[in-house]
Design a protein around this motif. Structure first.
Motif, PDB file in Angstrom:
ATOM      1  N   LYS A   1       7.215 -28.389 -29.851  1.00  0.00           N
ATOM      2  CA  LYS A   1       6.465 -28.001 -28.660  1.00  0.00           C
ATOM      3  C   LYS A   1       5.815 -26.627 -28.842  1.00  0.00           C
ATOM      4  CE  LYS A   1       6.990 -27.209 -23.688  1.00  0.00           C
ATOM      5  NZ  LYS A   1       7.942 -27.225 -22.536  1.00  0.00           N
ATOM      6  N   LEU A   2       6.609 -25.667 -29.346  1.00  0.00           N
ATOM      7  CA  LEU A   2       6.086 -24.314 -29.539  1.00  0.00           C
ATOM      8  C   LEU A   2       5.089 -24.263 -30.693  1.00  0.00           C
ATOM      9  CD1 LEU A   2       9.381 -22.280 -29.054  1.00  0.00           C
ATOM     10  CD2 LEU A   2       7.425 -22.342 -27.510  1.00  0.00           C
ATOM     11  N   ALA A   3       5.370 -25.019 -31.759  1.00  0.00           N
ATOM     12  CA  ALA A   3       4.460 -25.027 -32.902  1.00  0.00           C
ATOM     13  C   ALA A   3       3.093 -25.570 -32.509  1.00  0.00           C
ATOM     14  CB  ALA A   3       5.053 -25.868 -34.038  1.00  0.00           C
ATOM     15  N   LYS A   4       3.093 -26.545 -31.616  1.00  0.00           N
ATOM     16  CA  LYS A   4       1.827 -27.092 -31.129  1.00  0.00           C
ATOM     17  C   LYS A   4       1.054 -26.048 -30.334  1.00  0.00           C
ATOM     18  CE  LYS A   4      -0.098 -31.027 -28.608  1.00  0.00           C
ATOM     19  NZ  LYS A   4       0.225 -32.280 -27.860  1.00  0.00           N
ATOM     20  N   GLN A   5       1.790 -25.237 -29.567  1.00  0.00           N
ATOM     21  CA  GLN A   5       1.155 -24.203 -28.739  1.00  0.00           C
ATOM     22  C   GLN A   5       0.574 -23.069 -29.569  1.00  0.00           C
ATOM     23  OE1 GLN A   5       3.794 -22.523 -25.820  1.00  0.00           O
ATOM     24  NE2 GLN A   5       2.356 -20.946 -25.193  1.00  0.00           N
ATOM     25  N   TYR A   6       1.304 -22.660 -30.617  1.00  0.00           N
ATOM     26  CA  TYR A   6       0.895 -21.485 -31.393  1.00  0.00           C
ATOM     27  C   TYR A   6       0.303 -21.824 -32.756  1.00  0.00           C
ATOM     28  CZ  TYR A   6       3.464 -18.788 -27.920  1.00  0.00           C
ATOM     29  OH  TYR A   6       3.896 -18.231 -26.761  1.00  0.00           O
TER      30      TYR A   6
END
Length: 305
Positions: free
Chosen positions: A27-32
């Protein structure tokens, strides 16, 4: 030095399951992800930190050591995989800045340039094999020590797919190397004779997960956003592949969740050729509709009654 908590980095509790950790990372990797934040150094830094945290927490052995000694930062002899320890201060493991973990091995084994980093939370392991040399192998014909150095190299999914050039530092010597195209997660690379005293450098490749692509055997899965009107009447849509975006014709009447196959656009196979790419359709609506668009959608709804 600032304390670095890998659980806090991924936003999960210390009791988080393997699935929770993986889900939080994706989830975070997709955001950043750098592709979604071009030129944003802050996002790139966070993306790298998340990769570092996930590299530890997703590996049972490294996670066990981190959970056991994380707060003290002092690892006893033999506790860390590969024999490191003996009171060594592993930076990210509590109380000190995470960059110090990489610094611990910097003099012997480091990586410069590129992402991921040698050592650090990636878990560089340093092993030594003492082999007897022949006469004259050392001063006065003494023993000659050959050191095999073992470590982990992190690369992105795209880098593993297309291959990438890396530069590592072993015993103060910079070595240029090539990660072959199609390298798999867990693949082993050997640099013969490049270690201290003529030993070998053995690298285990860790391919980081990608927020957009998911590798499943030889096939690659990707989700594609398609406007609902294109799905209804058919039309072109841009589909990301590991080679770059391509145009795919969406058949009329396509529903959300439908998968379309792009033959030969998957992962390279050992015997030649490549797997397939499966594009899963995600139907989207505009964030806002004009009065005319609302009227047209209402007409469509009335027709479907």
């Amino acid at each position: 030095m600032a304390y670095k908590d890998y659980y806090d980095t991924l936003g999960v509790s210390r009791s988080a399951s393997e699935g929770d950790i993986k889900s939080a990372y994706r989830k975070l990797a997709k955001q950043y992800h750098p592709d979604k934040n071009p030129g944003d150094e802050s996002a790139a830094g966070k993306f790298k930190e998340m990769g570092e945290a996930y590299a530890v927490l997703s590996d049972p052995e490294k996670k066990k050591v981190y959970d056991t000694y994380g707060h003290s930062g002092q690892v006893p002899p033999g506790a860390y995989p590969g024999g490191a320890g003996g009171g060594a201060d592993f930076g990210g493991f509590g109380g000190v800045d995470g960059s110090q973990f990489s610094d611990f091995f910097q003099g012997l084994f480091g990586r410069s340039g590129g992402r991921g980093g040698m050592g650090g939370a990636g878990g560089t392991q340093v092993n030594f094999e003492d082999l007897l040399g022949g006469a004259g192998g050392g001063i006065g014909g003494g023993r000659r020590f050959v050191q095999n150095v073992e470590g982990e190299l992190q690369v992105s999914l795209r880098e593993a797919y297309s291959g990438t050039d890396e530069t590592i530092t072993v015993d103060g010597k910079r070595i240029s190397m090539r990660v072959p195209a199609g390298t798999r997660n867990g693949g082993r690379l050997r640099l013969s004779g490049q270690g201290p005293g003529g030993g070998d450098v053995l690298l285990t490749v860790r391919v980081l997960e990608d927020a957009r692509f998911e590798l499943e055997g030889d096939d690659v899965n990707v989700t594609v956003d398609v406007p609902v009107h294109v799905a209804a009447v058919g039309g072109p849509a841009r589909v990301p592949t590991l080679k770059g975006d391509v145009t795919l014709n969406i058949p009329a009447g396509s529903s959300g969740g439908r998968q379309l196959r792009l033959k030969g656009q998957g992962w390279p196979k050992k015997g030649g050729g490549a797997g397939d790419l499966y594009a899963k359709l995600n139907l989207t609506l505009p964030a806002s509709l004009s009065e005319q668009e609302q009227a047209l959608y209402q007409q469509l709804a009335d027709l479907r009654k």
